[in-house]
Design a protein around this motif. Structure first.
Motif, mmCIF file in Angstrom:
data_model
loop_
_atom_site.group_PDB
_atom_site.id
_atom_site.type_symbol
_atom_site.label_atom_id
_atom_site.label_comp_id
_atom_site.label_asym_id
_atom_site.label_seq_id
_atom_site.Cartn_x
_atom_site.Cartn_y
_atom_site.Cartn_z
ATOM 1 N N LEU A 157 58.268 65.789 39.342
ATOM 2 C CA LEU A 157 59.229 66.186 40.735
ATOM 3 C C LEU A 157 60.490 65.424 40.375
ATOM 4 C CD1 LEU A 157 58.071 68.643 43.966
ATOM 5 C CD2 LEU A 157 59.558 69.750 42.062
ATOM 6 N N ASP A 158 61.438 64.901 39.900
ATOM 7 C CA ASP A 158 62.179 63.908 39.650
ATOM 8 C C ASP A 158 63.214 63.831 40.144
ATOM 9 O OD1 ASP A 158 63.361 62.207 37.841
ATOM 10 O OD2 ASP A 158 63.619 62.959 35.713
ATOM 11 N N ASP A 159 64.102 63.434 41.124
ATOM 12 C CA ASP A 159 64.717 63.853 42.121
ATOM 13 C C ASP A 159 65.280 62.063 42.239
ATOM 14 O OD1 ASP A 159 67.606 64.507 42.945
ATOM 15 O OD2 ASP A 159 66.515 66.990 42.324
ATOM 16 N N VAL A 160 66.260 62.226 43.252
ATOM 17 C CA VAL A 160 67.008 61.193 44.062
ATOM 18 C C VAL A 160 66.242 61.378 45.501
ATOM 19 C CG1 VAL A 160 69.237 61.227 43.315
ATOM 20 C CG2 VAL A 160 68.176 62.680 45.477
ATOM 21 N N PRO A 161 65.314 60.085 46.739
ATOM 22 C CA PRO A 161 65.104 60.615 47.506
ATOM 23 C C PRO A 161 65.845 61.569 48.226
ATOM 24 C CG PRO A 161 65.416 58.396 46.304
ATOM 25 C CD PRO A 161 66.196 58.567 45.985
ATOM 26 N N GLY A 162 64.768 62.148 49.098
ATOM 27 C CA GLY A 162 65.636 62.300 50.652
ATOM 28 C C GLY A 162 65.094 64.203 50.495
ATOM 29 N N HIS A 168 32.602 61.558 36.402
ATOM 30 C CA HIS A 168 32.525 62.392 37.528
ATOM 31 C C HIS A 168 33.370 63.896 37.393
ATOM 32 C CE1 HIS A 168 30.368 58.967 40.348
ATOM 33 N NE2 HIS A 168 31.389 58.283 39.206
ATOM 34 N N PRO A 169 32.733 64.463 37.429
ATOM 35 C CA PRO A 169 33.570 66.081 37.024
ATOM 36 C C PRO A 169 34.729 66.768 38.483
ATOM 37 C CG PRO A 169 31.722 66.585 37.542
ATOM 38 C CD PRO A 169 31.384 65.089 37.175
ATOM 39 N N LEU A 170 35.610 66.931 38.637
ATOM 40 C CA LEU A 170 36.251 67.225 39.592
ATOM 41 C C LEU A 170 36.315 68.758 40.024
ATOM 42 C CD1 LEU A 170 37.550 64.263 39.181
ATOM 43 C CD2 LEU A 170 39.856 65.859 40.184
ATOM 44 N N GLU A 171 35.710 68.952 41.241
ATOM 45 C CA GLU A 171 36.819 70.757 41.292
ATOM 46 C C GLU A 171 37.462 71.605 40.772
ATOM 47 O OE1 GLU A 171 34.598 73.856 45.162
ATOM 48 O OE2 GLU A 171 35.105 71.468 44.853
ATOM 49 N N PRO A 172 37.261 72.632 40.299
ATOM 50 C CA PRO A 172 38.651 72.947 40.461
ATOM 51 C C PRO A 172 38.758 74.275 41.093
ATOM 52 C CG PRO A 172 37.166 74.340 39.034
ATOM 53 C CD PRO A 172 36.572 73.087 39.895
ATOM 54 N N PRO A 173 40.600 74.069 41.525
ATOM 55 C CA PRO A 173 41.736 73.791 41.038
ATOM 56 C C PRO A 173 42.076 72.910 40.612
ATOM 57 C CG PRO A 173 42.342 75.305 42.327
ATOM 58 C CD PRO A 173 40.864 75.400 42.595
ATOM 59 N N PHE A 174 42.743 72.205 40.105
ATOM 60 C CA PHE A 174 43.281 70.937 39.844
ATOM 61 C C PHE A 174 44.492 70.667 39.181
ATOM 62 C CE2 PHE A 174 43.984 66.317 37.942
ATOM 63 C CZ PHE A 174 43.372 65.522 39.261
ATOM 64 N N LEU A 175 45.267 69.713 39.920
ATOM 65 C CA LEU A 175 46.828 69.659 39.783
ATOM 66 C C LEU A 175 47.618 68.623 40.858
ATOM 67 C CD1 LEU A 175 49.274 71.221 39.102
ATOM 68 C CD2 LEU A 175 49.507 72.231 41.814
ATOM 69 N N VAL A 176 48.155 67.517 40.015
ATOM 70 C CA VAL A 176 49.060 66.355 40.425
ATOM 71 C C VAL A 176 50.526 67.326 40.798
ATOM 72 C CG1 VAL A 176 49.587 63.704 39.471
ATOM 73 C CG2 VAL A 176 47.281 65.201 39.391
ATOM 74 N N VAL A 177 50.759 66.960 41.180
ATOM 75 C CA VAL A 177 52.322 66.736 41.729
ATOM 76 C C VAL A 177 53.136 65.491 42.121
ATOM 77 C CG1 VAL A 177 53.791 67.821 42.951
ATOM 78 C CG2 VAL A 177 52.205 69.150 42.363
ATOM 79 N N ALA A 178 53.220 64.763 41.007
ATOM 80 C CA ALA A 178 53.976 63.963 41.001
ATOM 81 C C ALA A 178 55.937 63.698 41.741
ATOM 82 C CB ALA A 178 53.521 62.754 39.454
ATOM 83 N N THR A 179 56.135 62.985 42.612
ATOM 84 C CA THR A 179 57.418 62.672 42.583
ATOM 85 C C THR A 179 57.476 61.295 41.782
ATOM 86 O OG1 THR A 179 57.506 61.759 44.815
ATOM 87 C CG2 THR A 179 56.945 64.003 44.567
ATOM 88 N N GLN A 180 58.975 61.618 41.445
ATOM 89 C CA GLN A 180 59.396 59.627 40.815
ATOM 90 C C GLN A 180 60.986 60.427 40.993
ATOM 91 O OE1 GLN A 180 58.738 59.118 37.007
ATOM 92 N NE2 GLN A 180 60.851 60.598 36.779
ATOM 93 N N ASN A 181 61.277 58.794 41.814
ATOM 94 C CA ASN A 181 63.166 58.545 41.740
ATOM 95 C C ASN A 181 63.940 58.211 40.504
ATOM 96 O OD1 ASN A 181 63.077 58.806 44.563
ATOM 97 N ND2 ASN A 181 62.006 57.183 44.937
ATOM 98 N N PRO A 182 65.001 58.500 40.188
ATOM 99 C CA PRO A 182 66.149 57.790 38.749
ATOM 100 C C PRO A 182 65.346 56.996 38.175
ATOM 101 C CG PRO A 182 67.294 59.447 40.019
ATOM 102 C CD PRO A 182 65.837 59.388 41.051
#
Length: 320
Positions: free
Chosen positions: A46-51, A140-154
């Motif tokens: 998720l790429d957008d400005v803060p707030g 070390h395996p992770l238990e499914p499901p596995f999802l990364v939701v990353a945020t970043q500022n411009p």
């Protein structure tokens, strides 16, 4: 419109979208893309400005899906072991014991991922691709499901690091939340005194039901013409004189799987051309690197180049 197929959301999956909209005003298309990413077993940037609600979107998604989740606040001094975990020697037992990091959850929110160093960002590469973490030579395996939701500022904001190509290529979608309209912001303000607390959000689908729907994505039919269309799009990005780094095979697979998930979300057991055309910009653009002769100070040329490619590759007729 490319086709006249009338889409209606799958009732169960549509209920997830409705639940997300209880807290996120006016962002229904974004909510549909988020659910599609989950079904396709893909990660989201998720790429957008803060707030504008990037972290709220990720938190609401985790709570709506009855998933365990953790949040990593990315900072310049964050270490790889702060994400993956660390092995500690206990003198009393004279044994090494692994202490898992926050990445051991179904949904990991990496908040402001571009504020941490490239070395720490790389700690997510293995887990995003293979669903496992290797620390001190032990996997070390992770238990499914596995999802990364990353945020970043411009990127142009102070104190940020550009994500490397290998990291970007592991995100299924790069999405923008966007500012609300005047009407939507008025609604947000009017609801602020009685806003729904995140802690009160209830899940609308069990983890087991979600896993079953994720498995059913692979049963969605993709015609030979649609597979050929995706391959031609990939080839066009690789042969374009304006692009130095085109779509990887991982990108083609991502677009293929996302199209299947989008079809399932819209109550279809087959992919149509609209699915690929709609999702291609979200899947592909952040993976492309323009040639050095095609730079643009406004930063919009990637959009122009890929939009031209999308228009130039013939769209196949609708076929089930």
């Amino acid at each position: 419109m490319i086709s006249d197929v009338m889409d209606q959301l799958d009732p169960q999956l549509g209920y997830i979208v409705d639940n997300l909209e209880r807290k996120i005003v006016g962002k229904r298309p974004l909510m549909e893309f988020m659910v599609t990413a989950v079904l396709a077993e893909g990660h989201v940037l998720l790429d957008d400005v803060p707030g504008v609600g990037k972290t709220t979107v990720a938190t609401m998604l985790a709570r709506s899906l009855d998933l365990s989740y953790s949040r990593i606040q990315c900072t310049p001094d964050l270490l790889p072991t702060d994400i993956t975990g660390v092995t500690i020697f206990h003198p009393g037992t004279r044994q090494f014991e692994f202490h898992p990091g926050p990445v051991f959850a179904n949904l990991v929110i990496a908040d402001e991922i571009n504020r941490t160093s490239p070395r720490t960002q790389s700690a997510l590469l293995e887990v995003m691709e293979e669903g496992q973490v290797t620390v001190d030579g032990v996997t070390h395996p992770l238990e499914p499901p596995f999802l990364v939701v990353a945020t970043q500022n411009p990127i142009e904001y102070e104190g940020t690091f550009s994500l490397p190509e290998s990291q970007l290529d592991r995100f299924l979608f790069r999405l923008n939340v966007g500012y609300p309209s005047i009407e939507e912001e008025s609604t947000i303000l009017s609801q602020s005194d009685h806003a729904l607390p995140l802690d009160s959000v209830q899940s609308v689908i069990s983890r087991q039901e979600l896993l079953e729907r994720m498995r059913s994505v692979r049963d969605v039919h993709v015609a030979d013409a649609m597979r050929s269309y995706i391959a031609k799009l990939a080839d066009a990005t690789r042969s374009s004189p304006h692009i130095e780094l085109g779509m990887s095979p991982r990108a083609s697979l991502a677009l293929y799987r996302a199209s299947q998930a989008w079809a399932l979300l819209h109550s279809r057991d087959y992919v149509i051309p609209d699915d690929v055309v709609k999702l291609a910009p979200l899947v592909v653009k952040h993976r492309l690197i323009l040639s050095r002769t095609s730079t643009n100070p406004n930063g919009h040329l990637v959009d122009d180049v890929f939009d031209n490619i999308l228009r130039s590759v013939p769209i196949p007729p609708l076929a089930k």
